[in-house]
Design an enzyme around this catalytic site. Structure first.
Site, PDB file in Angstrom:
ATOM      1  N   THR A  19      49.295  20.117 131.404  1.00 17.98           N
ATOM      2  CA  THR A  19      50.843  19.756 131.419  1.00 17.98           C
ATOM      3  C   THR A  19      51.218  18.339 132.100  1.00 17.98           C
ATOM      4  O   THR A  19      52.272  18.325 132.317  1.00 17.98           O
ATOM      5  CB  THR A  19      51.362  20.712 132.394  1.00 17.98           C
ATOM      6  OG1 THR A  19      51.073  20.576 133.725  1.00 17.98           O
ATOM      7  CG2 THR A  19      51.384  22.184 131.818  1.00 17.98           C
ATOM      8  N   TRP A  20      50.059  17.514 132.273  1.00 19.39           N
ATOM      9  CA  TRP A  20      50.424  16.206 132.914  1.00 19.39           C
ATOM     10  C   TRP A  20      51.303  15.445 131.764  1.00 19.39           C
ATOM     11  O   TRP A  20      51.075  15.493 130.683  1.00 19.39           O
ATOM     12  CB  TRP A  20      49.050  15.601 133.259  1.00 19.39           C
ATOM     13  CG  TRP A  20      49.065  14.154 133.834  1.00 19.39           C
ATOM     14  CD1 TRP A  20      50.292  13.822 134.640  1.00 19.39           C
ATOM     15  CD2 TRP A  20      48.354  13.221 133.904  1.00 19.39           C
ATOM     16  NE1 TRP A  20      49.999  12.680 135.215  1.00 19.39           N
ATOM     17  CE2 TRP A  20      48.800  12.095 134.665  1.00 19.39           C
ATOM     18  CE3 TRP A  20      47.069  12.814 133.040  1.00 19.39           C
ATOM     19  CZ2 TRP A  20      48.340  10.852 134.937  1.00 19.39           C
ATOM     20  CZ3 TRP A  20      46.585  11.652 133.354  1.00 19.39           C
ATOM     21  CH2 TRP A  20      46.816  10.609 134.358  1.00 19.39           C
ATOM     22  N   ASP A  48      47.750  24.747 133.400  1.00 18.17           N
ATOM     23  CA  ASP A  48      47.363  23.774 134.710  1.00 18.17           C
ATOM     24  C   ASP A  48      48.421  22.819 134.918  1.00 18.17           C
ATOM     25  O   ASP A  48      48.952  22.192 134.166  1.00 18.17           O
ATOM     26  CB  ASP A  48      46.168  23.143 134.386  1.00 18.17           C
ATOM     27  CG  ASP A  48      45.609  22.110 135.215  1.00 18.17           C
ATOM     28  OD1 ASP A  48      45.117  22.498 136.607  1.00 18.17           O
ATOM     29  OD2 ASP A  48      46.058  20.992 135.315  1.00 18.17           O
ATOM     30  N   TYR A  53      52.656  16.085 139.063  1.00 19.32           N
ATOM     31  CA  TYR A  53      53.119  15.878 137.721  1.00 19.32           C
ATOM     32  C   TYR A  53      54.701  15.795 137.727  1.00 19.32           C
ATOM     33  O   TYR A  53      55.672  16.805 137.923  1.00 19.32           O
ATOM     34  CB  TYR A  53      52.699  17.000 136.676  1.00 19.32           C
ATOM     35  CG  TYR A  53      51.168  16.881 136.687  1.00 19.32           C
ATOM     36  CD1 TYR A  53      50.322  15.965 137.289  1.00 19.32           C
ATOM     37  CD2 TYR A  53      50.737  18.200 136.120  1.00 19.32           C
ATOM     38  CE1 TYR A  53      49.041  16.213 137.249  1.00 19.32           C
ATOM     39  CE2 TYR A  53      49.212  18.194 135.965  1.00 19.32           C
ATOM     40  CZ  TYR A  53      48.293  16.983 136.686  1.00 19.32           C
ATOM     41  OH  TYR A  53      47.012  17.421 136.555  1.00 19.32           O
ATOM     42  N   GLN A 163      37.698  21.027 139.374  1.00 21.81           N
ATOM     43  CA  GLN A 163      38.483  20.515 138.091  1.00 21.81           C
ATOM     44  C   GLN A 163      38.299  18.968 137.987  1.00 21.81           C
ATOM     45  O   GLN A 163      38.512  18.347 138.712  1.00 21.81           O
ATOM     46  CB  GLN A 163      39.889  20.658 138.268  1.00 21.81           C
ATOM     47  CG  GLN A 163      40.638  20.424 136.854  1.00 21.81           C
ATOM     48  CD  GLN A 163      42.183  20.536 136.823  1.00 21.81           C
ATOM     49  OE1 GLN A 163      42.786  19.712 136.589  1.00 21.81           O
ATOM     50  NE2 GLN A 163      42.628  22.071 136.994  1.00 21.81           N
TER      51      GLN A 163
HETATM   52  N1  LIG Z   1      42.872  17.279 137.986  1.00 26.25           N
HETATM   53  C1  LIG Z   1      43.130  16.039 137.642  1.00 26.25           C
HETATM   54  O1  LIG Z   1      43.053  14.917 138.362  1.00 26.25           O
HETATM   55  C2  LIG Z   1      43.593  15.964 136.396  1.00 26.25           C
HETATM   56  C3  LIG Z   1      43.450  14.591 135.949  1.00 26.25           C
HETATM   57  C4  LIG Z   1      43.934  14.586 134.550  1.00 26.25           C
HETATM   58  C5  LIG Z   1      44.487  15.630 133.628  1.00 26.25           C
HETATM   59  N2  LIG Z   1      44.333  16.967 134.220  1.00 26.25           N
HETATM   60  C6  LIG Z   1      44.777  18.130 133.677  1.00 26.25           C
HETATM   61  O2  LIG Z   1      44.216  18.220 132.448  1.00 26.25           O
HETATM   62  C7  LIG Z   1      45.212  18.233 131.235  1.00 26.25           C
HETATM   63  C8  LIG Z   1      44.770  17.723 130.135  1.00 26.25           C
HETATM   64  O3  LIG Z   1      44.367  16.256 130.179  1.00 26.25           O
HETATM   65  P1  LIG Z   1      45.304  15.132 129.615  1.00 26.25           P
HETATM   66  O4  LIG Z   1      46.741  15.326 129.497  1.00 26.25           O
HETATM   67  O5  LIG Z   1      44.896  13.972 130.530  1.00 26.25           O
HETATM   68  O6  LIG Z   1      44.727  14.731 128.201  1.00 26.25           O
HETATM   69  P2  LIG Z   1      44.199  15.433 126.872  1.00 26.25           P
HETATM   70  O7  LIG Z   1      44.554  16.994 126.861  1.00 26.25           O
HETATM   71  O8  LIG Z   1      42.751  14.938 126.729  1.00 26.25           O
HETATM   72  O9  LIG Z   1      45.143  14.833 126.004  1.00 26.25           O
HETATM   73  C9  LIG Z   1      46.553  14.848 125.725  1.00 26.25           C
HETATM   74  C10 LIG Z   1      46.975  14.179 124.613  1.00 26.25           C
HETATM   75  O10 LIG Z   1      46.362  14.594 123.440  1.00 26.25           O
HETATM   76  C11 LIG Z   1      47.409  15.068 122.459  1.00 26.25           C
HETATM   77  N3  LIG Z   1      46.858  16.208 121.586  1.00 26.25           N
HETATM   78  C12 LIG Z   1      46.728  17.397 122.150  1.00 26.25           C
HETATM   79  N4  LIG Z   1      46.443  17.979 121.041  1.00 26.25           N
HETATM   80  C13 LIG Z   1      46.167  17.533 120.213  1.00 26.25           C
HETATM   81  C14 LIG Z   1      45.977  17.682 118.838  1.00 26.25           C
HETATM   82  N5  LIG Z   1      45.460  19.073 118.341  1.00 26.25           N
HETATM   83  N6  LIG Z   1      45.926  16.623 117.931  1.00 26.25           N
HETATM   84  C15 LIG Z   1      45.900  15.514 118.386  1.00 26.25           C
HETATM   85  N7  LIG Z   1      46.706  15.278 119.475  1.00 26.25           N
HETATM   86  C16 LIG Z   1      46.709  16.071 120.387  1.00 26.25           C
HETATM   87  C17 LIG Z   1      48.657  15.223 123.237  1.00 26.25           C
HETATM   88  O11 LIG Z   1      49.747  14.893 122.576  1.00 26.25           O
HETATM   89  P3  LIG Z   1      51.185  15.986 122.350  1.00 26.25           P
HETATM   90  O12 LIG Z   1      51.598  16.025 124.053  1.00 26.25           O
HETATM   91  O13 LIG Z   1      52.044  15.113 122.131  1.00 26.25           O
HETATM   92  O14 LIG Z   1      50.888  17.037 121.843  1.00 26.25           O
HETATM   93  C18 LIG Z   1      48.514  14.364 124.329  1.00 26.25           C
HETATM   94  O15 LIG Z   1      49.180  12.814 123.926  1.00 26.25           O
HETATM   95  C19 LIG Z   1      46.378  17.528 131.995  1.00 26.25           C
HETATM   96  O16 LIG Z   1      47.513  17.767 131.102  1.00 26.25           O
HETATM   97  C20 LIG Z   1      46.385  18.015 133.430  1.00 26.25           C
HETATM   98  O17 LIG Z   1      46.822  19.488 133.309  1.00 26.25           O
HETATM   99  C21 LIG Z   1      44.049  17.033 135.741  1.00 26.25           C
END
Ligand SMILES: NC(=O)c1ccc[n+]([C@@H]2O[C@H](COP(=O)([O-])OP(=O)(O)OC[C@H]3O[C@@H](n4cnc5c(N)ncnc54)[C@H](OP(=O)(O)O)[C@@H]3O)[C@@H](O)[C@H]2O)c1
Length: 277
Positions: A19-20, A48, A53, A163
């Protein structure tokens, strides 16, 4: 859908939802809530989030999305390292619970290593767990040495996950952290599984995807789901992306696919610093 067993014996689906930056998604708040609800309906029930966030705004979005369906969801949130002390974590957890509109967080994580002694953080996790405010606890962004320090502290053996950043182009943890965790039955939560979209322009993913009638994002997720003890949490603020991501769990990559992915994104041949965002 494939599931992963936590050391606390709970089973959770291996594909969840991140959800970031959901508060600032191009598709808007309403669609983000709709996307999360659809994901839950489709079985991606691990959600998550973190107090960081949107400085609480995303926990409020999650709270709206899970209203009326709290029992279907495995809710993960994280506290800032600066809030990981005895007094501040109790307060931070209470604020998260209020924003999420619930009386319990299924899994509460320390967002990254900080300066509060880990013994104090673990002790507070255990206290929150005794009170039923959190059901499990864990860590995030700890490398192989860091997790070993946590593990050997009182209460450290109670963590249920680390994580970390893990995707095809960031495979460093396969050298040390991932085998260490597997040996102890600790699943890893793979964040940024799509490289925040950057991975999706890769020609190898497109080529393999064509063989399966799948999009590159689905191949990237299917690869993570093919790894033992790994749970992936892609973030999708768009309903269409959520549908696509869910279908990734039905794709089975064969030996040729996996070999081509290994050639395009080699596994590590030595230790490297933990990748973080
Ligand atoms: N613990 C930590 O320090 C930490 C750090 C980073 C992330 N996280 C967690 O991990 C989650 C995921 O990582 P993230 O948000 O960095 O990046 P990600 O999930 O790798 O990528 C998210 C991006 O991909 C796009 N997307 C999603 N599904 C898609 C698809 N089927 N086709 C094309 N594009 C797609 C989304 O677009 P749309 O939103 O426009 O659909 C968004 O722009 C976070 O949201 C958070 O909850 C944790």
């Amino acid at each position: 859908m494939k599931s992963v067993e936590l050391p606390s014996a709970k089973r959770v689906p291996a594909l969840g939802q991140g959800t970031w930056q959901m508060e600032e998604g191009g598709a808007g708040r309403r669609e983000a809530i709709e996307a999360l609800r659809l994901g839950i309906d489709l079985g991606m029930t691990v959600v998550d989030t973190a107090e960081m966030y949107g400085e609480g705004a995303v926990e409020e979005i999650v709270g709206e999305a899970i209203a009326g369906r709290r029992d279907q969801v495995f809710l993960v949130s994280k506290c800032y390292p600066r809030n990981a002390s005895r007094k501040r974590m109790v307060e931070a957890c209470a604020r998260s619970l209020r924003r999420l509109g619930t009386d319990r967080i299924d899994l509460y994580l320390l967002h990254w290593p900080g300066s509060v002694p880990i013994e104090e953080t673990l002790d507070t996790f255990m206290r929150l767990k005794d009170e039923g405010k959190i059901l499990d606890y864990g860590i995030s962004n700890f490398d192989a040495r860091g997790i070993q320090r946590v593990w050997s502290a009182p209460g450290g053996g109670g963590i249920v996950t680390d994580q970390v950043l893990y995707n095809l182009s960031e495979r460093g943890i396969e050298w040390d952290l991932l085998p260490w965790c597997r040996k102890r039955g600790l699943p890893l939560m793979a964040y940024t599984p799509l490289g925040q979209g950057a991975l999706l322009r890769d020609p190898a993913l497109a080529r393999i995807g064509r063989r399966h009638g799948a999009m590159p994002a689905q191949v990237a997720l299917a690869w993570l789901l093919s790894r033992d003890g790994v749970l992936a949490i892609p973030k999708a603020g768009r309903v269409a992306h959520v549908r696509e991501n869910r279908r990734a769990a039905d794709i089975v990559l064969d030996a040729q696919d996996l070999a081509e992915l290994d050639a395009a994104f080699p596994s590590p041949d030595g230790p490297s610093p933990l990748a973080i965002l």
